[in-house]
Write a protein that holds these residues in place. Structure first.
Motif, PDB file in Angstrom:
ATOM      1  N   PRO A  35       0.797  -1.235   0.000  1.00  0.00           N
ATOM      2  CA  PRO A  35       0.000   0.000   0.000  1.00  0.00           C
ATOM      3  C   PRO A  35       0.827   1.282   0.000  1.00  0.00           C
ATOM      4  CG  PRO A  35      -0.053  -1.070   2.138  1.00  0.00           C
ATOM      5  CD  PRO A  35       0.617  -2.026   1.211  1.00  0.00           C
ATOM      6  N   ASP A  36       2.000   1.300   0.645  1.00  0.00           N
ATOM      7  CA  ASP A  36       2.792   2.520   0.748  1.00  0.00           C
ATOM      8  C   ASP A  36       3.941   2.586  -0.263  1.00  0.00           C
ATOM      9  OD1 ASP A  36       1.173   3.312   2.821  1.00  0.00           O
ATOM     10  OD2 ASP A  36       2.479   2.453   4.365  1.00  0.00           O
ATOM     11  N   ASN A  37       3.900   1.712  -1.275  1.00  0.00           N
ATOM     12  CA  ASN A  37       4.954   1.683  -2.298  1.00  0.00           C
ATOM     13  C   ASN A  37       4.645   2.750  -3.338  1.00  0.00           C
ATOM     14  OD1 ASN A  37       6.798   1.092  -4.343  1.00  0.00           O
ATOM     15  ND2 ASN A  37       6.723  -1.109  -3.916  1.00  0.00           N
ATOM     16  N   ILE A  38       5.174   3.967  -3.092  1.00  0.00           N
ATOM     17  CA  ILE A  38       4.849   5.101  -3.966  1.00  0.00           C
ATOM     18  C   ILE A  38       5.352   4.896  -5.389  1.00  0.00           C
ATOM     19  CG2 ILE A  38       5.268   7.564  -4.319  1.00  0.00           C
ATOM     20  CD1 ILE A  38       5.152   7.914  -1.305  1.00  0.00           C
ATOM     21  N   PRO A  39       6.597   4.437  -5.618  1.00  0.00           N
ATOM     22  CA  PRO A  39       7.050   4.238  -7.003  1.00  0.00           C
ATOM     23  C   PRO A  39       6.155   3.271  -7.783  1.00  0.00           C
ATOM     24  CG  PRO A  39       8.905   4.188  -5.508  1.00  0.00           C
ATOM     25  CD  PRO A  39       7.692   4.198  -4.656  1.00  0.00           C
ATOM     26  N   LEU A  40       5.717   2.170  -7.110  1.00  0.00           N
ATOM     27  CA  LEU A  40       4.834   1.220  -7.778  1.00  0.00           C
ATOM     28  C   LEU A  40       3.526   1.884  -8.177  1.00  0.00           C
ATOM     29  CD1 LEU A  40       3.982  -1.647  -8.643  1.00  0.00           C
ATOM     30  CD2 LEU A  40       3.259  -2.019  -6.267  1.00  0.00           C
ATOM     31  N   ARG A  41       2.966   2.686  -7.252  1.00  0.00           N
ATOM     32  CA  ARG A  41       1.665   3.303  -7.513  1.00  0.00           C
ATOM     33  C   ARG A  41       1.793   4.400  -8.564  1.00  0.00           C
ATOM     34  NH1 ARG A  41      -2.020   2.757  -2.225  1.00  0.00           N
ATOM     35  NH2 ARG A  41      -3.556   3.030  -3.872  1.00  0.00           N
ATOM     36  N   SER A  63      -4.624   8.837  -4.030  1.00  0.00           N
ATOM     37  CA  SER A  63      -4.122   7.908  -3.013  1.00  0.00           C
ATOM     38  C   SER A  63      -2.653   8.181  -2.687  1.00  0.00           C
ATOM     39  CB  SER A  63      -4.299   6.468  -3.489  1.00  0.00           C
ATOM     40  OG  SER A  63      -5.663   6.166  -3.686  1.00  0.00           O
ATOM     41  N   ILE A  64      -1.855   8.439  -3.765  1.00  0.00           N
ATOM     42  CA  ILE A  64      -0.430   8.748  -3.559  1.00  0.00           C
ATOM     43  C   ILE A  64      -0.291  10.033  -2.741  1.00  0.00           C
ATOM     44  CG2 ILE A  64       1.732   9.337  -4.710  1.00  0.00           C
ATOM     45  CD1 ILE A  64       0.723   7.624  -7.104  1.00  0.00           C
ATOM     46  N   GLY A  65      -1.140  11.045  -3.044  1.00  0.00           N
ATOM     47  CA  GLY A  65      -1.098  12.304  -2.297  1.00  0.00           C
ATOM     48  C   GLY A  65      -1.428  12.090  -0.820  1.00  0.00           C
ATOM     49  N   GLN A  66      -2.391  11.220  -0.524  1.00  0.00           N
ATOM     50  CA  GLN A  66      -2.736  10.935   0.868  1.00  0.00           C
ATOM     51  C   GLN A  66      -1.579  10.261   1.612  1.00  0.00           C
ATOM     52  OE1 GLN A  66      -6.415   8.783  -0.055  1.00  0.00           O
ATOM     53  NE2 GLN A  66      -7.587  10.396   0.992  1.00  0.00           N
ATOM     54  N   ILE A  67      -0.872   9.349   0.899  1.00  0.00           N
ATOM     55  CA  ILE A  67       0.280   8.681   1.516  1.00  0.00           C
ATOM     56  C   ILE A  67       1.364   9.710   1.841  1.00  0.00           C
ATOM     57  CG2 ILE A  67       2.130   7.026   1.124  1.00  0.00           C
ATOM     58  CD1 ILE A  67       0.155   5.466  -0.686  1.00  0.00           C
ATOM     59  N   ILE A  74       4.509  17.314   2.508  1.00  0.00           N
ATOM     60  CA  ILE A  74       3.397  18.181   2.094  1.00  0.00           C
ATOM     61  C   ILE A  74       3.530  18.635   0.643  1.00  0.00           C
ATOM     62  CG2 ILE A  74       2.149  20.297   2.639  1.00  0.00           C
ATOM     63  CD1 ILE A  74       1.940  18.078   4.751  1.00  0.00           C
ATOM     64  N   ASP A  75       4.712  19.022   0.235  1.00  0.00           N
ATOM     65  CA  ASP A  75       4.891  19.520  -1.136  1.00  0.00           C
ATOM     66  C   ASP A  75       4.558  18.434  -2.157  1.00  0.00           C
ATOM     67  OD1 ASP A  75       5.617  21.978  -0.201  1.00  0.00           O
ATOM     68  OD2 ASP A  75       7.764  21.556  -0.237  1.00  0.00           O
ATOM     69  N   LYS A  76       5.040  17.204  -1.896  1.00  0.00           N
ATOM     70  CA  LYS A  76       4.730  16.101  -2.811  1.00  0.00           C
ATOM     71  C   LYS A  76       3.232  15.814  -2.827  1.00  0.00           C
ATOM     72  CE  LYS A  76       9.128  13.579  -2.737  1.00  0.00           C
ATOM     73  NZ  LYS A  76       9.786  12.272  -2.448  1.00  0.00           N
ATOM     74  N   ALA A  77       2.615  15.841  -1.653  1.00  0.00           N
ATOM     75  CA  ALA A  77       1.176  15.598  -1.575  1.00  0.00           C
ATOM     76  C   ALA A  77       0.420  16.619  -2.417  1.00  0.00           C
ATOM     77  CB  ALA A  77       0.715  15.661  -0.124  1.00  0.00           C
ATOM     78  N   LYS A  78       0.783  17.897  -2.271  1.00  0.00           N
ATOM     79  CA  LYS A  78       0.127  18.963  -3.030  1.00  0.00           C
ATOM     80  C   LYS A  78       0.296  18.731  -4.531  1.00  0.00           C
ATOM     81  CE  LYS A  78      -0.108  24.039  -3.070  1.00  0.00           C
ATOM     82  NZ  LYS A  78       0.226  24.370  -4.444  1.00  0.00           N
ATOM     83  N   GLU A  79       1.479  18.299  -4.925  1.00  0.00           N
ATOM     84  CA  GLU A  79       1.749  18.054  -6.339  1.00  0.00           C
ATOM     85  C   GLU A  79       0.853  16.944  -6.894  1.00  0.00           C
ATOM     86  OE1 GLU A  79       5.431  16.314  -9.091  1.00  0.00           O
ATOM     87  OE2 GLU A  79       5.823  17.003  -7.039  1.00  0.00           O
ATOM     88  N   PHE A  80       0.729  15.816  -6.188  1.00  0.00           N
ATOM     89  CA  PHE A  80      -0.087  14.700  -6.667  1.00  0.00           C
ATOM     90  C   PHE A  80      -1.583  15.044  -6.649  1.00  0.00           C
ATOM     91  CE2 PHE A  80       3.740  12.136  -5.463  1.00  0.00           C
ATOM     92  CZ  PHE A  80       3.975  11.615  -6.725  1.00  0.00           C
ATOM     93  N   TYR A  81      -2.031  15.796  -5.608  1.00  0.00           N
ATOM     94  CA  TYR A  81      -3.443  16.199  -5.561  1.00  0.00           C
ATOM     95  C   TYR A  81      -3.786  17.066  -6.768  1.00  0.00           C
ATOM     96  CZ  TYR A  81      -4.084  14.590  -0.704  1.00  0.00           C
ATOM     97  OH  TYR A  81      -4.209  13.831   0.431  1.00  0.00           O
ATOM     98  N   GLU A  82      -2.976  18.055  -7.024  1.00  0.00           N
ATOM     99  CA  GLU A  82      -3.255  18.979  -8.123  1.00  0.00           C
ATOM    100  C   GLU A  82      -3.170  18.275  -9.476  1.00  0.00           C
ATOM    101  OE1 GLU A  82      -0.531  22.150  -7.454  1.00  0.00           O
ATOM    102  OE2 GLU A  82      -1.752  23.079  -5.854  1.00  0.00           O
ATOM    103  N   LYS A  83      -2.276  17.256  -9.598  1.00  0.00           N
ATOM    104  CA  LYS A  83      -2.186  16.486 -10.829  1.00  0.00           C
ATOM    105  C   LYS A  83      -3.463  15.688 -11.049  1.00  0.00           C
ATOM    106  CE  LYS A  83       1.837  14.883 -11.853  1.00  0.00           C
ATOM    107  NZ  LYS A  83       3.088  14.067 -11.918  1.00  0.00           N
ATOM    108  N   ALA A  84      -4.040  15.159  -9.937  1.00  0.00           N
ATOM    109  CA  ALA A  84      -5.284  14.402 -10.031  1.00  0.00           C
ATOM    110  C   ALA A  84      -6.427  15.295 -10.499  1.00  0.00           C
ATOM    111  CB  ALA A  84      -5.612  13.788  -8.674  1.00  0.00           C
TER     112      ALA A  84
END
Length: 736
Positions: A35-41, A63-67, A74-84
């Motif tokens: 579940p927490d394997n970010i590269p795989l996801r 899901s990646i942003g939540q992880i 936080i910066d990575k989370a923001k990036e994945f959320y906005e990409k979604a």
């Protein structure tokens, strides 16, 4: 890893066959394995995006942003959320998740942009509107938030949506400090909020209204806790409601609420104590009126009252009753017994021994020698070192000196000396009775009679009965003319009685002058006033601004305007009252606002307006009583016809009133009346109209309004005539 490889190969097959359900199932299994394997996801998301599965891509990026958010990245989370959001904005859940993310970071503008984007796609989504209103409130855009919330409420939404919208509207009104509107909205959804948010959360919100809507809050919560069958909450609110009523002076109402709480929890000691205190207060406060006259209580009834106070440890109240009764009936055995018991309870051994000695003397007079001996024995048990008891012992050991020594059972006691400036007991060295020389010229009475005489003189002196005390001391001096103690006391009493005799002569002279003036039919205005008042003419006081204003208005007013004189009193009463005021001034501290306030009330009821005003001017510094004090100042100023000062006082009272109830509009009415008396009819009319808008029947305000309108219209007509006349005079002058 083998399982992941198998699932990945399956994904490829499902994509080619466009089997979305199987694709979703396999994807979930892969993510469960790691579940927490970010590269795989990320690779899964990129694969879905490549194959055109944009919704699956957006879900994976969320899901990646939540992880990342969970890990603190936080910066990575923001990036994945906005990409979604960019890839698939129609994914509805993304707005809740990303808005909460922005809200936690206080990125309110980003959150609002996201929600506006969602509302473009889903304009009827109430959940998105609520989210936007909530963010606007956090940002401080209250007006915009209220507009959205009112639109939602007007659309007749479902019950849960209505509750959420109203709840946010309550927050908006609180932010604007409009507690009345906030409470009005909250009370309509309070029961639903308990079910929606839970008791602890709702109670925190409700507590914000206790200072402004205390009784209303308790009333509503009692209804709700009854419906929810919450006995603990019901108990607490009954007690709170009782406390509110008790503070307002409604003891009967408070008692009723406390007893409702007692039905729920009968063994609560604190509650039972409150109930007992109120019942006691009500029983003491109850007055029986017969033909509008109070029945005078008998001695036995007064003793019963004292017994009640003693039973519950209220010794000061009991002493007040018994000391007064002791003056009325100095040889009442029951009174002295109870005084003795109080002094024993309060560990005042000296006074307790005094009461035992008085009882022994009374029993001796009655011939009850056993009771006399018992009283003396009890005195020795209380304090065998008491000087009076030691002297009694010496008398028994030296019988030969019984008739040459003046020791009594009261030797060693202090005789209170009343100074001219205060009516209170102060310690004075005891009479030291030295052994007298044998005298044959005057027959020495028995020692018991001397004891009674000295005790009698001492009693009269302590109680302020100076004439009676003087007679007894003169008799003692005739028996023992060489006793300087008696001579000094006689001289002191005569000095104190001298001013009263002069005042009596002055009063008699005044009465004769008044009779003479009546016979001569002299007009009252020409006769100089002989009455003594509490407020003799003095130089104007210029220490305080407010008193300067009083002086100026008094000097400007005519004799007719100041038509409320201070009450006229006899010189004897005047002397006593002046002594009282001097004593109070010496003892009372400036910061004792409660006593200053009570004195002001007392002076006001006596008609002593100047004294009342002085006390109220001090008491108004107390923030807790300021509203009441300013109102009383207004009343006093009105009675003295100092209307401008009354206006300021009533305004000061209104400034401290938060709740617009009957008291508020009553003070508004008084302010309008002050303006009217001061000649400012326009200002008075404006305020009367406000009172009329609250209650058109209040104190016949409608008649006041009609009268003022009539007066103002008449003044307006005269003004118009006056404005037309000057041009004529001007034309005439020009012609000349």
């Amino acid at each position: 890893t083998d399982a992941i490889k198998y699932y990945l190969s399956s994904i490829d097959a499902f994509v080619k066959n466009n089997d979305k359900e199987s694709l979703q199932t396999v994807t979930e299994r892969i993510t469960k394995l790691s579940p927490d394997n970010i590269p795989l996801r990320v690779k899964l998301a990129e694969y879905f995006q490549k194959e055109g599965y944009t919704e699956n891509t957006a879900k994976e990026y969320v899901s990646i942003g939540q992880i990342c958010e969970k890990k603190g990245e936080i910066d990575k989370a923001k990036e994945f959320y906005e990409k979604a959001v960019e890839i698939y904005p129609r994914y509805e859940k993304i707005y809740d998740i990303v808005t909460d993310f922005y809200k936690s970071l206080q990125l309110y503008d980003d959150a609002i942009k996201l929600l506006e984007k969602g509302l473009e796609l889903y304009p009827e989504k109430t959940e998105l509107k609520l989210k936007k209103a909530e963010i606007l409130l956090m940002k401080g855009s209250i007006a915009d938030a209220k507009a959205i919330l009112n639109d939602i409420i007007a659309s007749n939404p479902e019950k849960e949506t209505l509750t959420q919208s109203t709840r946010l509207l309550v927050d908006a009104y609180l932010a604007e400090d409009k507690k009345d509107l906030a409470w009005e909205n909250l009370t309509s959804i309070l029961l639903e909020l308990f079910n929606l948010e839970g008791k602890s959360t709702v109670m925190k919100l409700v507590d914000r209204f206790r200072d402004s809507h205390g009784k209303e809050v308790s009333e509503r919560l009692i209804e709700i806790f009854k419906a929810l069958e919450d006995s603990e909450g019901l108990f607490q609110e009954y007690v709170r409601y009782g406390d509110y009523l008790k503070q307002e002076g409604d003891l009967n109402g408070a008692l009723q609420k406390y007893k409702e709480a007692q039905k729920i929890r009968q063994d609560d000691d604190e509650l039972n104590q409150r109930i007992y205190q109120i019942e006691l207060s009500l029983s003491q406060a109850q007055e029986v009126k017969v033909d509008e006259k109070k029945e005078k209580k008998s001695s036995d009834e007064k003793i019963v009252d004292a017994d009640i106070f003693i039973r519950y440890g209220l010794y000061e109240e009991a002493l007040d009753i018994l000391e007064k009764l002791k003056v009325e009936e100095p040889e009442n055995i029951e009174v002295h017994k109870r005084l003795k018991s109080i002094y024993l309870e309060t560990n005042d051994k000296e006074q307790a021994v005094t009461e035992c000695l008085i009882l022994s003397r009374i029993y001796d007079k009655l011939g009850e020698y056993e009771n006399k001996e018992q009283a003396l024995k009890e005195a020795f048990d209380i304090n065998p070192e008491d000087p009076r008891l030691i002297e009694l012992t010496h008398k028994q050991e030296e019988p030969s000196q019984l008739y040459t020594s003046q020791e009594t059972e009261f030797v060693g006691t202090t005789l209170p000396e009343l100074e001219e400036e205060e009516f209170k007991e102060q310690a004075e060295p005891a009479f030291g009775f030295e052994q007298l020389e044998d005298t044959t010229s005057v027959e020495t009475p028995p020692v018991e009679e001397l004891t009674e005489l000295i005790a009698e003189a001492d009693f009269y002196y302590r109680q302020g009965l100076l004439n009676d005390a003087l007679n007894v001391y003169e008799r003692l001096l005739s028996i023992h003319p060489d006793r300087e103690e008696f001579r000094e006391r006689i001289e002191e009493i005569k000095n104190r009685l001298a001013p009263a005799d002069k005042e009596a002569q002055t009063e008699e002279s005044t009465a004769l002058q008044e009779d003479e003036s009546i016979k001569m039919e002299t007009p009252l205005s020409e006769e100089p006033s002989q009455a003594v008042s509490f407020e003799p003419p003095t130089e104007p006081i210029q220490e305080e601004t407010e008193e300067e204003l009083i002086t100026e208005e008094l000097s400007a007013a005519t004799e007719e305007e100041i038509s409320a004189p201070e009450p006229e009193l006899t010189s004897e009463v005047m002397e006593i009252f002046e002594e009282f005021k001097k004593g109070i001034a010496d003892e009372l501290e400036e910061e004792d606002y409660e006593t200053h306030y009570n004195l002001g009330i007392a002076y006001k009821e006596m008609g002593l307006l100047d004294d009342a005003i002085k006390e109220f001017q001090i008491a108004k510094q107390d923030p807790e009583r300021r509203v009441h004090v300013m109102s009383m100042l207004g009343v006093c100023y009105m009675e003295k016809q100092l209307y401008s000062l009354a206006i300021d006082a009533y305004k000061g009272a209104l400034e401290g009133m938060e709740e617009k109830n009957e008291s508020y509009y009553g003070t508004m009415f008084d302010l309008a009346n002050a303006y009217e008396k001061n000649g400012d009819l326009k200002a008075a009319l404006d305020i009367y109209v406000k009172v009329y808008g609250w209650d058109s029947k209040f104190r016949e305000v409608d008649k006041r309004i009609n009268n003022l309108k009539k007066m103002l219209s008449e003044d307006s007509g005269e003004a118009e005539i006056a404005e037309e006349e000057p041009p004529k005079r001007k034309d005439r002058i020009s012609y000349i």
